[in-house]
Design a protein around this motif. Sequence first.
Motif, short mmCIF file in Angstrom:
data_model
loop_
_atom_site.label_atom_id
_atom_site.label_comp_id
_atom_site.label_asym_id
_atom_site.label_seq_id
_atom_site.Cartn_x
_atom_site.Cartn_y
_atom_site.Cartn_z
N HIS A 67 35.67 40.52 42.45
CA HIS A 67 35.77 40.07 41.07
C HIS A 67 35.50 41.14 40.03
O HIS A 67 35.91 41.01 38.90
N GLY A 99 38.98 36.28 38.44
CA GLY A 99 38.58 35.17 39.31
C GLY A 99 37.34 34.47 38.78
O GLY A 99 37.07 34.47 37.58
N ARG A 100 36.57 33.90 39.69
CA ARG A 100 35.46 33.03 39.28
C ARG A 100 34.10 33.58 39.65
O ARG A 100 33.08 32.96 39.37
N GLY A 101 34.07 34.70 40.35
CA GLY A 101 32.78 35.25 40.76
C GLY A 101 32.39 34.80 42.15
O GLY A 101 33.11 34.02 42.78
N CYS A 102 31.28 35.29 42.64
CA CYS A 102 30.85 34.95 44.00
C CYS A 102 29.35 35.20 44.14
O CYS A 102 28.67 35.54 43.18
N LYS A 114 27.52 37.30 40.98
CA LYS A 114 26.79 36.38 40.10
C LYS A 114 25.29 36.71 40.04
O LYS A 114 24.75 36.88 38.94
#
Lengths: 841, 117
Positions: free
Chosen positions: A484, A514-517, A521
């Motif tokens: 990400h 994207g949304r991160g992981c 995070k």
Amino acid sequence: MLKIVVVGNGMVGHHYVEQLAAADVEAHITVIGGEDRPAYDRVHLSEFFSGRTPEDLALTTQEHYRELGVEAHFGDAVASIDRDKKTVSTVNGKQFAYDKLVLATGSYPFVPPVKGNDHESCLVYRTIDDLDNIQAQAQGSKVGVVVGGGLLGLECANAVKNLGLETHVVEFAPGLMGVQLDAGGSAMLRRKIEALDVKVHTSKATQVIEANADGDSRLIMRFADGSSLTTDMIVFSAGIRPFDQLARDCNLKVGERGGIEVDQQCKTSDNNIFAIGECALFDGRIFGLVAPGYRMAEVAASQLGHDSTTFQGADMSTKLKLLGVDVGSIGDAHGSEAGAVAYTFSDERIDVYKRLIVSADGKNLLGAVLVGDCSDYDTLLQYFLNGIALPTDPQTLILPYNAGGAPALGAAALPATATICSCHNVSKGDIVTAMDAGYCSLGEVKAETAASTGCGGCAALLKSIVDDELTSRGLEVNKAMCEHFNLTRQEMFHIIKVESIKSFAELIEKHGSGRGCEICKPTAASILASLWNDYVLEEKHVGLQDTNDTFLANMQKNGTYSIVPRIAGGEITPDKLIVLGQVAKKYKLYTKITGGQRIDLFGARVQHLPAIWQELIEAGFETGHAYGKALRTVKSCVGSTWCRYGVQDSVAMALYIENRYKGLRSPHKLKSAVSGCTRECAEAQSKDFGVIATENGWNLFVGGNGGMKPRHADLFATDLDDETLIKYIDRFLMFYVRTADRLQRTSVWMSNLEGGLEYLQQVIIEDSLGIGAELEEQMNNIVDTYQCEWKTTIEDPEKLKRFRQFVNSKAEDRDIIFVEERGQPRPATEEERIKILALSA
Amino acid sequence: MITALNTTEPKIIPLCGQSDLIPNSGICAAVGDQQIAIFFLPDETPQVYAIDNWDPVGKANVLARGIVGDVDGRLVVASPLYKQHFDLITGECLEDHQVSVATYSVTLLANQVQLSL
């Protein structure tokens, strides 16, 4: 089809068969072994008496050979060779025709020609059958003598000792292991072995062995110096002799003192006959170790394929454990080369002896002797084998680290040609090639290259090479922290700071995808906390945290949590101790003292965490941040208030430091300690930053850590007053928080800084970057905005909603089951859990 | 057990209110003996996802407490114990295709989270 007959099925003969099978040569292979069983591991033979069975020692089986298409006959030795007809005949009268014959007949133990050596209690040590005999004789024996103080003799002494006999070693020469060790090393080895209650007799020439007519013991040995020794059994292990009788009988060329002469292709004087291993004589030498034997097997096998290789002799350096004593010998242990210079280090307190033999110009390592500590062996061997130029002060290679010893030769410094595994002849280049082909884990590299699957002596070195390669690849290929963000932690820190970014959503929108992981995070959460010090459970941050940060406790294997209240400096009042006990009792928690002078309470269910903390906070506790990548503890000794030796109040300083930096979010956990005098009872030198009192103030150490790779901290500044000490620590910590990579401890961070410790001193003490004031201000800001996360949490009913096991039920998690052990609860094992659940159903 | 509740008619079970959900994170609801992890991702469509709370690798009821995110575009939760990723839509474990968790059909309707069986 080509008919190949292999005579002998020892380790080397077996290796030859495997090489040939792997080379896919069109041939019919016949193996004839004189022993009843297929090849086994002779190197680890003495382990037979510590519980290894013949099956454990076996290198192959009849079935395995069948699968390879190899015809194998065991328990029937070859009696003669007919070179004209190209056949061999066995003792049992079988005959086999060959096109190529391979002699891997090995060696037999040398039994000194002493009168009485044929007594039934006189044995040898070579085969599993020999071990059976030794074991049988040991029944009803009290004393055992091993004749031979060399490598094999001491191996054998270990076996005799393991059988529970009073063990003696009788050696003809003045010292033990005279071939591999110099006089000093030999003396140290003797000291260590005698400390293990093995009696050593050197310079003893046995003249006669007689049955002991009148004593308790069976035998009496009489020596040339007039002394004698009584014993129940004698094992001869005084060296080996090549088993070359078959070759002599058919007029192959043999050496004056035995051994079948071979050339670089391992061919004997007959073009169709090869000899390999301990029966072969190359360049006037017998190679009595397994690694050169394997090399010969490979060379001989290669003559039948396309890429024939040659044997060039072999390095006889060796590292082993004899009677539990580490012994290493490299190259020329005796310093016989003209002009050679020796360095010797000896510590009789811990019984360690090390010696280096260096060329006259000081550039090359010619040899080394190590007794009692072989940790330098791998590094020294690499210097020796690869002709790597020695450092200016070669003695640093054998000095203890804290006395100025040099660090081990890093994996990166080795050339591609460096031999890493000498058992299987695997070079660093082979390992890199395997990793290039995608075999990247340690296990895969081992399976692919066979490295470290022989004696295992190179395991540590192999791991460091794999790690080093992985690291360098990781950096080469992609410095991105995850899919990400194409950023390092340091870059992310910079962006968040410069752009004043306050949330993950903003960060990923502007700089990520994207949304991160679970990697980016928590990293972002840590940076946001370091810079702005917001409450970590604010709605915009809560989803970024690892479960430990979310629930402000440490998750354990069964999904429950452990709680570590802060006990700054390890100082705690009796009242607070009582509260901890009461809380633990009430909530049925397992309690254990941590290494950081705190008390850990284990087994709290998630829904009990707020109530537990309510009670703890009422009693004056606050969170200990054991769950966070943050400052953990500042350990202290009791200091000048109580201690007769203390020169400063270490507890007060530890309290001040811990209270100042508590809650500081950092790239990895941070530990500290303060010692009240140079006796260093608080172990400050094993911490990220440690403080040791002096008559004049404080010495500051940085970059130490315990754990898997312990490291002593470096002395950073001396005799500081309180104010300067804190100023330096402020700057040090904030500079670390700013520039370190994700999950990088201070030690690694510092050694990766170009210029290392000196650079760090310039930045912090001399303020070479002009950021000192800024770092201090940032730290003050964090100190000023500190809040106990647990206090904030229990004051907010909205936040407490998170601490429910079930959002729609008050039930407990029925899969969390404890059993009692030593008066305390522990999580049930999976088996116990299933059983208990079944009973309750 | 879920299976005991199974009938031919689709059954709707209310689980919790929207205010019980935590944005970009998970919570856990009980349905009989079954523990269901519910994840609320306000920026996705749909906004709620439900899988078993039981981590078959770590062997504990913890998946609701993992970090959610995506791997190659697949919505996942990472187990807080050993960090395996479980696909929020299929239940598949990305690290070990032999392992998976059950998924459940949940909807967010009129500020209520409902489970359809």
